[in-house]
Design a protein around this motif. Sequence first.
Motif, PDB file in Angstrom:
ATOM      1  N   PRO A   1      28.648   6.710 -15.678  1.00 55.56           N
ATOM      2  CA  PRO A   1      29.470   5.555 -15.275  1.00 55.56           C
ATOM      3  C   PRO A   1      30.964   5.870 -15.384  1.00 55.56           C
ATOM      4  N   ASP A   2      31.298   6.954 -16.159  1.00 54.62           N
ATOM      5  CA  ASP A   2      32.728   7.307 -16.273  1.00 54.62           C
ATOM      6  C   ASP A   2      33.250   8.032 -15.038  1.00 54.62           C
ATOM      7  N   HIS A   3      32.342   8.538 -14.199  1.00 55.47           N
ATOM      8  CA  HIS A   3      32.796   9.288 -13.017  1.00 55.47           C
ATOM      9  C   HIS A   3      33.574   8.392 -12.065  1.00 55.47           C
ATOM     10  N   HIS A   4      34.500   9.014 -11.402  1.00 56.41           N
ATOM     11  CA  HIS A   4      35.358   8.274 -10.460  1.00 56.41           C
ATOM     12  C   HIS A   4      34.500   7.628  -9.361  1.00 56.41           C
ATOM     13  N   ILE A   5      34.998   6.553  -8.785  1.00 56.44           N
ATOM     14  CA  ILE A   5      34.266   5.817  -7.750  1.00 56.44           C
ATOM     15  C   ILE A   5      33.936   6.702  -6.538  1.00 56.44           C
ATOM     16  N   MET A   6      34.829   7.704  -6.272  1.00 51.54           N
ATOM     17  CA  MET A   6      34.557   8.606  -5.136  1.00 51.54           C
ATOM     18  C   MET A   6      33.247   9.375  -5.378  1.00 51.54           C
ATOM     19  N   VAL A   7      33.033   9.773  -6.637  1.00 53.74           N
ATOM     20  CA  VAL A   7      31.819  10.510  -6.994  1.00 53.74           C
ATOM     21  C   VAL A   7      30.605   9.610  -6.770  1.00 53.74           C
ATOM     22  N   GLN A   8      30.750   8.362  -7.226  1.00 54.49           N
ATOM     23  CA  GLN A   8      29.628   7.430  -7.062  1.00 54.49           C
ATOM     24  C   GLN A   8      29.316   7.229  -5.571  1.00 54.49           C
ATOM     25  N   ASN A   9      30.381   7.074  -4.789  1.00 49.27           N
ATOM     26  CA  ASN A   9      30.175   6.785  -3.360  1.00 49.27           C
ATOM     27  C   ASN A   9      29.477   7.937  -2.633  1.00 49.27           C
ATOM     28  N   ILE A  10      29.923   9.147  -2.895  1.00 47.51           N
ATOM     29  CA  ILE A  10      29.317  10.274  -2.151  1.00 47.51           C
ATOM     30  C   ILE A  10      27.871  10.494  -2.634  1.00 47.51           C
ATOM     31  N   ARG A  11      27.615  10.271  -3.903  1.00 49.88           N
ATOM     32  CA  ARG A  11      26.245  10.363  -4.407  1.00 49.88           C
ATOM     33  C   ARG A  11      25.339   9.332  -3.707  1.00 49.88           C
ATOM     34  N   ASN A  12      25.901   8.135  -3.478  1.00 46.63           N
ATOM     35  CA  ASN A  12      25.114   7.087  -2.800  1.00 46.63           C
ATOM     36  C   ASN A  12      24.793   7.479  -1.356  1.00 46.63           C
ATOM     37  N   ILE A  13      25.771   8.111  -0.708  1.00 47.41           N
ATOM     38  CA  ILE A  13      25.504   8.546   0.686  1.00 47.41           C
ATOM     39  C   ILE A  13      24.332   9.532   0.678  1.00 47.41           C
ATOM     40  N   LEU A  14      24.379  10.467  -0.275  1.00 50.70           N
ATOM     41  CA  LEU A  14      23.314  11.467  -0.360  1.00 50.70           C
ATOM     42  C   LEU A  14      21.960  10.800  -0.653  1.00 50.70           C
ATOM     43  N   LYS A  15      21.985   9.822  -1.563  1.00 52.62           N
ATOM     44  CA  LYS A  15      20.733   9.149  -1.958  1.00 52.62           C
ATOM     45  C   LYS A  15      20.098   8.447  -0.740  1.00 52.62           C
ATOM     46  N   ASP A  16      20.975   7.835   0.094  1.00 50.88           N
ATOM     47  CA  ASP A  16      20.452   7.032   1.212  1.00 50.88           C
ATOM     48  C   ASP A  16      20.411   7.805   2.533  1.00 50.88           C
ATOM     49  N   ILE A  17      20.472   9.126   2.446  1.00 51.58           N
ATOM     50  CA  ILE A  17      20.658   9.916   3.678  1.00 51.58           C
ATOM     51  C   ILE A  17      19.548   9.676   4.708  1.00 51.58           C
ATOM     52  N   ASN A  18      18.352   9.366   4.265  1.00 43.08           N
ATOM     53  CA  ASN A  18      17.267   9.191   5.237  1.00 43.08           C
ATOM     54  C   ASN A  18      17.285   7.822   5.897  1.00 43.08           C
ATOM     55  N   GLU A  19      18.001   6.896   5.289  1.00 45.64           N
ATOM     56  CA  GLU A  19      18.067   5.553   5.888  1.00 45.64           C
ATOM     57  C   GLU A  19      19.292   5.388   6.787  1.00 45.64           C
ATOM     58  N   GLY A  20      20.389   6.036   6.418  1.00 45.86           N
ATOM     59  CA  GLY A  20      21.674   5.769   7.090  1.00 45.86           C
ATOM     60  C   GLY A  20      21.756   6.361   8.490  1.00 45.86           C
ATOM     61  N   ASP A  21      22.798   5.976   9.206  1.00 49.91           N
ATOM     62  CA  ASP A  21      23.102   6.540  10.523  1.00 49.91           C
ATOM     63  C   ASP A  21      23.728   7.935  10.299  1.00 49.91           C
ATOM     64  N   ASN A  22      23.197   8.948  10.980  1.00 51.22           N
ATOM     65  CA  ASN A  22      23.643  10.326  10.726  1.00 51.22           C
ATOM     66  C   ASN A  22      25.149  10.495  10.876  1.00 51.22           C
ATOM     67  N   HIS A  23      25.656   9.969  11.991  1.00 48.51           N
ATOM     68  CA  HIS A  23      27.065  10.154  12.310  1.00 48.51           C
ATOM     69  C   HIS A  23      27.940   9.489  11.251  1.00 48.51           C
ATOM     70  N   GLU A  24      27.548   8.259  10.888  1.00 50.34           N
ATOM     71  CA  GLU A  24      28.337   7.498   9.925  1.00 50.34           C
ATOM     72  C   GLU A  24      28.288   8.167   8.542  1.00 50.34           C
ATOM     73  N   SER A  25      27.096   8.605   8.144  1.00 54.07           N
ATOM     74  CA  SER A  25      26.962   9.253   6.828  1.00 54.07           C
ATOM     75  C   SER A  25      27.864  10.486   6.765  1.00 54.07           C
ATOM     76  N   PHE A  26      27.847  11.268   7.849  1.00 50.96           N
ATOM     77  CA  PHE A  26      28.652  12.486   7.860  1.00 50.96           C
ATOM     78  C   PHE A  26      30.139  12.153   7.745  1.00 50.96           C
ATOM     79  N   ASN A  27      30.595  11.192   8.557  1.00 52.30           N
ATOM     80  CA  ASN A  27      32.024  10.866   8.542  1.00 52.30           C
ATOM     81  C   ASN A  27      32.463  10.309   7.192  1.00 52.30           C
TER      82      ASN A  27
END
Length: 637
Positions: A371-397
């Motif tokens: 929880p001490d990690h910066h919000i940017m770390v949390q956000n990119i981890r979330n993109i990775l976690k949801d990679i199979n659900e998200g839109d490819n183009h949007e996830s990449f950008n």
Amino acid sequence: MLKKVVVREFIEEIYHIERWGDGHFGVNEEGNLCIRPNKENQKGTLDIQKVVDEIMDQGIELPVVIRFHDILRSQVVELNETFGRIISEANYRGRYFGVYPIKVNQMREVVEEILDAGRKYNFGLEAGSKPELLSVLALNDNPGSLTVLNGYKDREFLKLALLGRKLGKNTIVVIEKYSELINLLDLSKEMDIRPVIGLRAKLSAQGSGKWSHSAGENAKFGLTISEILNAFNYLRDNGYMDCLKLLHYHVGSQVTNIQTIKEVVAEGARIYAELKKLGAPIEYMDVGGGLGVDYDGSQSTHDSSRNYSWEIYVNDIVYGIKEVCDLENVPHPNIVTESGRAITAHHSCIITEVVDKIDPRENQYTSQLSPDHHIMVQNIRNILKDINEGDNHESFNDALSIKNASENAFKLGVLSLEEKAIIESAFWSICDALKPKIKDMDFVPEDLETYFSKLSSQYLCNLSIFQSLPDLWAIDQLLPIMPISRLGEIPTEHCTLVDITCDSDGKIDRFINGGEASETLLLHPLIKGIPYYLGFFLTGAYQDVMGDMHNLFGRVNEVHVYADEDDPIGFFIETVVKGSSNRGVLSAMQYNPDHMAYTIRKEMEKKVANKEMPPREGVALINYYENSLQGYTYLKR
Ligand code: PLP
């Protein structure tokens, strides 16, 4: 069967073997690259992988230059036969007297092979410096062939040329600078021997390709039309007119456009015809070098290509000279060419091993999310976690923008080293996850396509680009590069290549692509424990001698191979020329390896005497140092 055909077509599409190979290279049933020493004889092919196996069996270390002498011979024969045939078809009344300019590859075995293959055609040599002249005087023992001497000449050079005349050789001194003529006539009186003289004309027509500045008014060599006429008068007034036998021009190496050849032939032939009408006894028209090599297989006017075949080149010379001579009513001269690159480029290649792969996506950093990690770390981890659900183009950008922002955030002290490592690792994991998904998309947005096509690994090759591929580094020359085996398998890794020098310039990121160069080369994934060999082809012209000693890697091992249908493996290695040893390159830089070994021994003995090291270890380390001095400069397996 269908799969085999598809793979074969794919391999051709990415490596363009048939195009740059010019009939000498192909892929065999085992998926190995092979050489056809003789284009017409499909049976006599040599499997390059088998040649490399034999090289390794003989204990010769990589990298290695392999010279296929049969290709050299075949090129000499083809050039002479093409001239012979077209001269006869055209009812041309002169003959062909080619010469090989040894500066293109001075290796004694190369020059001897060319002379031997060309003996029945009276194929001669060209030299442009004193050491080259000393060697051609000794090598060219065929009185029926020419020895053409170009380049700037001092009195010693001219005296050596006249020494050749004393021996009955056809040494032709080509006057590049007016003052050479005066010195030549002086020396010829002194030595009491008549010279054979050529004049090099500075043409007004411009060349094409990288060496276009070799022609035109500002060219370094040659006589202007005024100087040619002055030379003509000087020879006549001094009773030497009968010695003027040759007119020469050279429009630069690697002429890319056939229009250039047509233009310079027309201009050169006009000068010849005018001089002839004035009474000059010229018998030879020497059209120089320039016959190009299609390195990138595009058959275009790109710098690494040419838009004509040998047949067209020879046609344009023979018919071009004939047309002018017939119009002007002067005899057809004998034709001389000084082709070097076209004869030698195909005969040699460099083979080395890919020793490792450098990939920023490998060795990723793993850590638990805190929880001490910066919000940017949390956000990119979330993109990775949801990679199979998200839109490819949007996830990449989204991932890319976090990665870009993290770079500044780190510099400003907002992110820690660990947070930066997690963001980087998550980004590469996202790319890895997206790669197969993008392949399956019906439509791939341009930014995604561009980014993923550039996602490449660096393959680390055991060679020095500065030593073995100087033109590739210095003048952006493209050369065919490809694996020598696994060609029955589709390559999937986009790669750039890096060498083992400590120089960031020691990399290759431009590859032949049948047109515009591509930034990556498709290669096979490396398999642990199985060597992956790459070949760098068409390196027989200029590369050997222009290479430098960067990082003191020095010359590579070299083998000379001949095809032999009676041999159990179809070929034999005739000569092995050892590459540089550590001792050799150090001596070349004024070190004294014996003294160095002595110094190390003394230091080691002191350590042993002070009981800082056991004597046995001291002796072993001294031996190791001394053995290393004898060793090859490149990486050991
Ligand atoms: N002749 C002369 C005078 C040259 O300067 C050169 C090289 O530039 C050549 C011949 C060989 O040219 P190429 O290797 O393009 O045939």
